[in-house]
Design a protein around this motif. Structure first.
Motif, PDB file in Angstrom:
ATOM      1  N   PRO A  40       0.817  -1.227   0.000  1.00 21.50           N
ATOM      2  CA  PRO A  40       0.000   0.000   0.000  1.00 21.50           C
ATOM      3  C   PRO A  40       0.852   1.279   0.000  1.00 21.50           C
ATOM      4  O   PRO A  40       0.489   2.265  -0.650  1.00 21.50           O
ATOM      5  CB  PRO A  40      -0.843  -0.119   1.270  1.00 21.50           C
ATOM      6  CG  PRO A  40      -0.152  -1.143   2.118  1.00 21.50           C
ATOM      7  CD  PRO A  40       0.540  -2.062   1.180  1.00 21.50           C
ATOM      8  N   GLU A  41       1.978   1.216   0.697  1.00 21.54           N
ATOM      9  CA  GLU A  41       2.810   2.433   0.783  1.00 21.54           C
ATOM     10  C   GLU A  41       3.382   2.834  -0.575  1.00 21.54           C
ATOM     11  O   GLU A  41       3.538   4.014  -0.875  1.00 21.54           O
ATOM     12  CB  GLU A  41       3.953   2.246   1.803  1.00 21.54           C
ATOM     13  CG  GLU A  41       3.484   2.110   3.239  1.00 21.54           C
ATOM     14  CD  GLU A  41       2.499   3.206   3.662  1.00 21.54           C
ATOM     15  OE1 GLU A  41       2.763   4.391   3.371  1.00 21.54           O
ATOM     16  OE2 GLU A  41       1.446   2.867   4.262  1.00 21.54           O
ATOM     17  N   ARG A  42       3.716   1.838  -1.396  1.00 23.18           N
ATOM     18  CA  ARG A  42       4.256   2.132  -2.736  1.00 23.18           C
ATOM     19  C   ARG A  42       3.191   2.841  -3.563  1.00 23.18           C
ATOM     20  O   ARG A  42       3.485   3.766  -4.310  1.00 23.18           O
ATOM     21  CB  ARG A  42       4.641   0.858  -3.472  1.00 23.18           C
ATOM     22  CG  ARG A  42       5.582  -0.031  -2.738  1.00 23.18           C
ATOM     23  CD  ARG A  42       7.030   0.332  -3.007  1.00 23.18           C
ATOM     24  NE  ARG A  42       7.844  -0.679  -2.370  1.00 23.18           N
ATOM     25  CZ  ARG A  42       8.363  -1.725  -2.995  1.00 23.18           C
ATOM     26  NH1 ARG A  42       8.205  -1.854  -4.286  1.00 23.18           N
ATOM     27  NH2 ARG A  42       9.078  -2.603  -2.340  1.00 23.18           N
ATOM     28  N   LEU A  43       1.964   2.345  -3.435  1.00 22.62           N
ATOM     29  CA  LEU A  43       0.856   2.951  -4.198  1.00 22.62           C
ATOM     30  C   LEU A  43       0.664   4.405  -3.772  1.00 22.62           C
ATOM     31  O   LEU A  43       0.533   5.291  -4.609  1.00 22.62           O
ATOM     32  CB  LEU A  43      -0.443   2.198  -3.916  1.00 22.62           C
ATOM     33  CG  LEU A  43      -0.848   1.073  -4.840  1.00 22.62           C
ATOM     34  CD1 LEU A  43      -2.188   0.509  -4.394  1.00 22.62           C
ATOM     35  CD2 LEU A  43      -0.941   1.539  -6.295  1.00 22.62           C
ATOM     36  N   LYS A  44       0.656   4.589  -2.454  1.00 23.93           N
ATOM     37  CA  LYS A  44       0.458   5.952  -1.936  1.00 23.93           C
ATOM     38  C   LYS A  44       1.536   6.881  -2.456  1.00 23.93           C
ATOM     39  O   LYS A  44       1.265   7.985  -2.918  1.00 23.93           O
ATOM     40  CB  LYS A  44       0.531   5.944  -0.402  1.00 23.93           C
ATOM     41  CG  LYS A  44      -0.730   5.485   0.282  1.00 23.93           C
ATOM     42  CD  LYS A  44      -0.569   5.766   1.781  1.00 23.93           C
ATOM     43  CE  LYS A  44      -1.631   5.052   2.570  1.00 23.93           C
ATOM     44  NZ  LYS A  44      -1.343   5.029   3.994  1.00 23.93           N
ATOM     45  N   LYS A  45       2.763   6.403  -2.353  1.00 26.55           N
ATOM     46  CA  LYS A  45       3.899   7.253  -2.727  1.00 26.55           C
ATOM     47  C   LYS A  45       3.880   7.575  -4.215  1.00 26.55           C
ATOM     48  O   LYS A  45       3.991   8.727  -4.616  1.00 26.55           O
ATOM     49  CB  LYS A  45       5.195   6.532  -2.342  1.00 26.55           C
ATOM     50  CG  LYS A  45       6.399   7.420  -2.378  1.00 26.55           C
ATOM     51  CD  LYS A  45       7.565   6.791  -1.658  1.00 26.55           C
ATOM     52  CE  LYS A  45       8.820   7.549  -2.041  1.00 26.55           C
ATOM     53  NZ  LYS A  45       9.927   6.667  -2.339  1.00 26.55           N
ATOM     54  N   ARG A  46       3.709   6.550  -5.022  1.00 22.80           N
ATOM     55  CA  ARG A  46       3.800   6.750  -6.477  1.00 22.80           C
ATOM     56  C   ARG A  46       2.687   7.657  -7.006  1.00 22.80           C
ATOM     57  O   ARG A  46       2.902   8.481  -7.873  1.00 22.80           O
ATOM     58  CB  ARG A  46       3.733   5.380  -7.168  1.00 22.80           C
ATOM     59  CG  ARG A  46       3.768   5.422  -8.681  1.00 22.80           C
ATOM     60  CD  ARG A  46       5.167   5.595  -9.209  1.00 22.80           C
ATOM     61  NE  ARG A  46       5.145   6.189 -10.535  1.00 22.80           N
ATOM     62  CZ  ARG A  46       6.139   6.860 -11.064  1.00 22.80           C
ATOM     63  NH1 ARG A  46       7.263   7.016 -10.391  1.00 22.80           N
ATOM     64  NH2 ARG A  46       6.047   7.384 -12.257  1.00 22.80           N
ATOM     65  N   TYR A  47       1.472   7.482  -6.445  1.00 22.83           N
ATOM     66  CA  TYR A  47       0.346   8.224  -7.018  1.00 22.83           C
ATOM     67  C   TYR A  47      -0.167   9.339  -6.107  1.00 22.83           C
ATOM     68  O   TYR A  47      -1.226   9.913  -6.356  1.00 22.83           O
ATOM     69  CB  TYR A  47      -0.779   7.245  -7.410  1.00 22.83           C
ATOM     70  CG  TYR A  47      -0.263   6.255  -8.431  1.00 22.83           C
ATOM     71  CD1 TYR A  47       0.059   6.679  -9.724  1.00 22.83           C
ATOM     72  CD2 TYR A  47      -0.017   4.935  -8.104  1.00 22.83           C
ATOM     73  CE1 TYR A  47       0.593   5.806 -10.652  1.00 22.83           C
ATOM     74  CE2 TYR A  47       0.522   4.046  -9.030  1.00 22.83           C
ATOM     75  CZ  TYR A  47       0.819   4.496 -10.304  1.00 22.83           C
ATOM     76  OH  TYR A  47       1.364   3.634 -11.224  1.00 22.83           O
ATOM     77  N   GLY A  48       0.594   9.625  -5.053  1.00 21.66           N
ATOM     78  CA  GLY A  48       0.237  10.737  -4.165  1.00 21.66           C
ATOM     79  C   GLY A  48      -1.108  10.542  -3.485  1.00 21.66           C
ATOM     80  O   GLY A  48      -1.881  11.498  -3.325  1.00 21.66           O
TER      81      GLY A  48
END
Ligand code: G4P
Length: 283
Positions: A218-226
């Motif tokens: 989930p953190e990667r998703l948050k980071k990549r797509y703000g």
């Protein structure tokens, strides 16, 4: 899911692999470190029966290192020798010959016991399309070996490539087709480039990816797509990504096809970081 492999091609590949295996002391099975089970074909167990086997977890540069470590343990527990490698950069490739020697020790010991001078150990690389077979053969050969079919009309006699003094590698790999009855396997193969993405519906593939990333990364998703938080509903995640990336149609509706393309492309090009799409359930 309707994926049609050509049964004739599959049967031919299998027959050829079987023929090649007759000449072989050690089987080198190449799998994609991101999907070690989905990128295997169970037929290999039957084909390679009785031969010592080295499993190479290739493309480990693209996989999650924590999971790759666990996959190594998983396959070792099943009695295989395992190395994690990056055939493109060459990381880990040097250890292959050494590992093959260890696996062939009972054979070389036998030759010595009979008073013979042990010959070079013969190995074959086996794996599904696009898993990196040619890349690794070129690495081990230290030069570019022409792929079968690269030069139409010219049939190339099979040759042995010397890898150091103690190992010989057949210059054409054995190709196995991926096998999947289960849709998830198909999505993993499409996401990692083992099968052409057009074979499966792009939306279905990226919904599979989003659901997986939501659970595991989930953190990667948050980071990549703000994203500030990850909704439980994948459609809401699509909406948020679409708005952030300006994928809007007239009337302000999110263009899901464009979002799917972005997700697919960015995953494939490694922009989401090192991700494994399969995690060992036992280690
Ligand atoms: P195959 O013989 O099993 O069909 O596979 P091949 O060696 O042709 O490799 C398929 C693709 O995978 C190639 O990329 C190759 O560069 C890439 N590849 C192989 N090993 C690795 C690895 O360890 N890490 C990464 N990141 N990639 C790897 P391609 O896009 O088809 O061609 P190109 O990028 O080399 O031009």
């Amino acid at each position: 899911m309707t994926i049609q492999w050509y049964p004739g091609h599959m049967a031919k590949a299998r027959r050829e692999a079987k023929e090649k295996l007759k000449l072989i002391d050690v089987v080198i099975e190449l799998v994609d470190a991101r999907i070690p089970l989905s990128s295997r074909n169970p037929v290999i167990d039957e084909l390679a029966q009785g031969k010592p086997r080295l499993i190479l977890l290739n493309k480990s540069d693209l996989a999650d290192p924590n999971h790759t470590k666990n996959w190594k343990v998983y396959f070792e527990k099943k009695g295989n020798a395992v190395l994690q490698i990056d055939a493109q950069k060459g990381t880990g490739v040097k250890a292959i010959s050494q590992e093959v020697q260890l696996l062939a020790k009972p054979l070389t010991d036998k030759m010595r016991a009979k008073g013979m001078n042990p010959r070079a150990i013969r190995a074959l690389i086996l794996g599904i399309p696009n898993v990196g077979k040619s890349t690794i053969i070129n690495r081990l050969a230290g030069k570019k070996i022409a792929k079968i079919g690269d030069r139409p009309g010219i049939t190339k006699a099979q040759q042995w490539i010397k890898v150091g003094k103690e190992m010989e590698l057949l210059d054409t790999p054995g190709i196995l087709w991926p096998k999947f009855e289960d849709q998830a396997v198909g999505y993993r193969l499409a996401l990692t480039g083992a099968i052409k993405e057009e074979i499966l519906d792009l939306q279905d593939t990226t919904v599979f990816l989003l659901r997986y990333l939501k659970e595991q990364y989930p953190e990667r998703l948050k980071k990549r797509y703000g994203l500030t938080e990850i909704s439980d509903d994948v459609v809401e995640i699509y909406d948020e990504i679409g708005k952030k990336r300006g994928c809007l149609m007239s009337g302000g509706l999110v263009d899901y096809d464009r979002v799917a393309e972005i997700l697919f492309r960015e995953f494939r090009s490694g922009m989401l970081g090192q991700i494994s799409l399969e995690i060992p359930t036992e280690s």
